[in-house]
Design a protein around this motif. Structure first.
Motif, short mmCIF file in Angstrom:
data_model
loop_
_atom_site.label_atom_id
_atom_site.label_comp_id
_atom_site.label_asym_id
_atom_site.label_seq_id
_atom_site.Cartn_x
_atom_site.Cartn_y
_atom_site.Cartn_z
N VAL A 248 0.82 -1.07 -0.16
CA VAL A 248 -0.03 -0.08 0.02
C VAL A 248 1.08 1.19 0.03
O VAL A 248 0.78 2.25 -0.76
N GLU A 249 2.01 1.21 0.88
CA GLU A 249 2.81 2.29 0.87
C GLU A 249 3.67 2.62 -0.59
O GLU A 249 3.64 3.94 -0.89
N LEU A 250 3.82 1.47 -1.17
CA LEU A 250 4.44 1.96 -2.62
C LEU A 250 3.48 2.07 -3.67
O LEU A 250 3.76 2.01 -4.80
N HIS A 251 1.87 1.98 -3.36
CA HIS A 251 0.91 2.25 -4.38
C HIS A 251 0.97 1.23 -5.45
O HIS A 251 0.96 1.57 -6.41
N ASP A 252 1.51 -0.16 -5.02
CA ASP A 252 1.41 -1.00 -5.75
C ASP A 252 0.48 -2.02 -5.69
O ASP A 252 0.08 -2.91 -4.99
N MET A 253 -0.48 -1.50 -6.92
CA MET A 253 -1.78 -2.07 -6.91
C MET A 253 -1.75 -3.68 -7.01
O MET A 253 -2.48 -4.44 -6.65
N THR A 254 -0.67 -4.01 -7.95
CA THR A 254 -0.62 -5.59 -8.37
C THR A 254 -0.47 -6.28 -7.09
O THR A 254 -1.10 -7.30 -6.95
N SER A 255 0.58 -5.92 -6.37
CA SER A 255 0.98 -6.42 -4.97
C SER A 255 -0.39 -6.71 -4.00
O SER A 255 -0.64 -7.56 -3.36
N VAL A 256 -1.11 -5.56 -4.03
CA VAL A 256 -2.29 -5.35 -2.89
C VAL A 256 -3.30 -6.44 -3.45
O VAL A 256 -3.73 -7.03 -2.60
N LYS A 257 -3.35 -6.67 -4.88
CA LYS A 257 -4.36 -7.27 -5.23
C LYS A 257 -3.98 -8.90 -5.06
O LYS A 257 -4.87 -9.71 -4.39
#
Length: 339
Positions: free
Chosen positions: A249-258
């Motif tokens: 979330v901190e990295l704004h990494d939508m792929t990892s979040v999903k």
């Protein structure tokens, strides 16, 4: 005011690290032994001294690599019992440099795959885990240099995956941080999840596990590999208590979040200060990730240690405020008892 780690744009630069061989090219040319960094004096107490770490048959010597081929060609040892009977040339197999490197370390540093593999077969199993002055085993070095064939040979011979270098990284940590996907496969392919669990739970001296490092470096394929090996998705790093989901979330990494949410990561996992991933997403004004977290059931009313809900961190962002509809029993995100 947002609590530290919730509303400030600090994408974990403070806990990032750049592990490496530390100018491995100078290992062969240095005149003086390399002194361990004082920054790690505490963690290194977990290890014995360099002399204690070495097999009793190993002695110090200033060897080079010019004659590696000749040495390997003339050697035929296969077990520790053979060591005392080696000729003078063969005794080079039982020596170390001033930097704590064996001849196997040197062959790997010079990226000589053939000689490295020959030495792996010649060395007794216990000698494969000798650590140099930087606490790097041959497996660490092979991983840094992405020598996948050497990594596989070392694993097949029984090299330890649990040894930690001067930064507290196991070879698997190194592979996850630097995106060495084939090395990760080579290290984990034949190890059942139950046996791999201790390594996946190991934290380096910055409190980071393999999954944390993969998430911090957006290594999505490696994250998937670790998940298949049953890595704990909710394990907290040791500095602030963040899970891999917090870091993504901190990295704004939508792929990892999903990826993490679909695999069952705890959407409401709290940090040590009580902040959830939703607190971080709202504090960083990331409406898209905040919306996704809400779709996966994030609790909008959870409070951190400063008694803030995620809505308190919205800072007037209309896209985020739309995720928190007001009703008759809420004022500024706080429940009001009505009768």
């Amino acid at each position: 005011m947002a609590s530290d780690g919730c509303g400030k744009e600090d994408l974990q630069e403070d806990i990032r690290m750049d592990s490496g061989i530390e100018s491995y090219g100078s290992i062969l040319t240095s005149e003086e032994p390399r002194e361990p960094s004082s920054d790690f004096s505490g963690p290194r107490d977990k290890f014995s001294t360099a002399e204690e770490r070495l097999d009793s048959a190993y002695t110090s010597s200033s060897i080079t690599v010019e004659s590696l081929s000749d040495i390997v060609e003339d050697c035929t040892i296969s077990s520790a019992e053979d060591l005392p009977e080696l000729s003078e040339k063969e005794n080079l197999l039982t020596t170390i440099t001033e930097d704590g490197d064996t001849i196997l370390h040197l062959a790997i540093i010079h990226e000589d795959i053939f000689i490295s593999q020959e030495l792996i077969q010649l060395f007794p199993k216990e000698a494969l885990d000798i650590q140099n002055n930087l606490y790097q085993s041959p497996l660490h070095l092979a991983t840094y240099l992405n020598l996948t064939q050497v990594v596989t040979s070392l694993m097949n011979k029984g090299a330890s995956l649990e040894l930690q270098d001067q930064d507290g990284n196991t070879p698997l940590h190194v592979a996850c941080q630097h995106g060495q996907q084939e090395c990760v496969i080579g290290m984990t392919r034949d190890i059942p999840p139950s046996s791999l669990a201790p390594v996946l739970q190991t934290q380096n001296w910055r409190g980071l596990t393999c999954l944390h490092l993969a998430a911090l470096n957006k290594q999505h394929h490696i994250m998937k590999l670790l998940m298949k090996k049953k890595a704990d998705l909710n394990i907290q790093e040791g500095t602030a208590g963040k899970t891999a989901l917090h870091l993504a979330v901190e990295l704004h990494d939508m792929t990892s979040v999903k990826l993490l949410l679909k695999e069952g990561a705890n959407v409401d996992a709290p940090m040590f200060n009580g902040c959830t991933p939703l607190h971080l997403a709202v504090g960083r004004q990331d409406a898209q990730i905040a919306d996704l977290l809400c779709q996966f059931g994030a609790d909008k009313m959870l409070r951190n240690m400063e008694d803030e809900t995620a809505l308190d961190l919205a800072d007037g962002n209309n896209d985020i405020l739309a995720l928190f509809p007001f009703d008759d029993i809420q004022i500024s995100g706080r429940s009001v008892v009505t009768f």
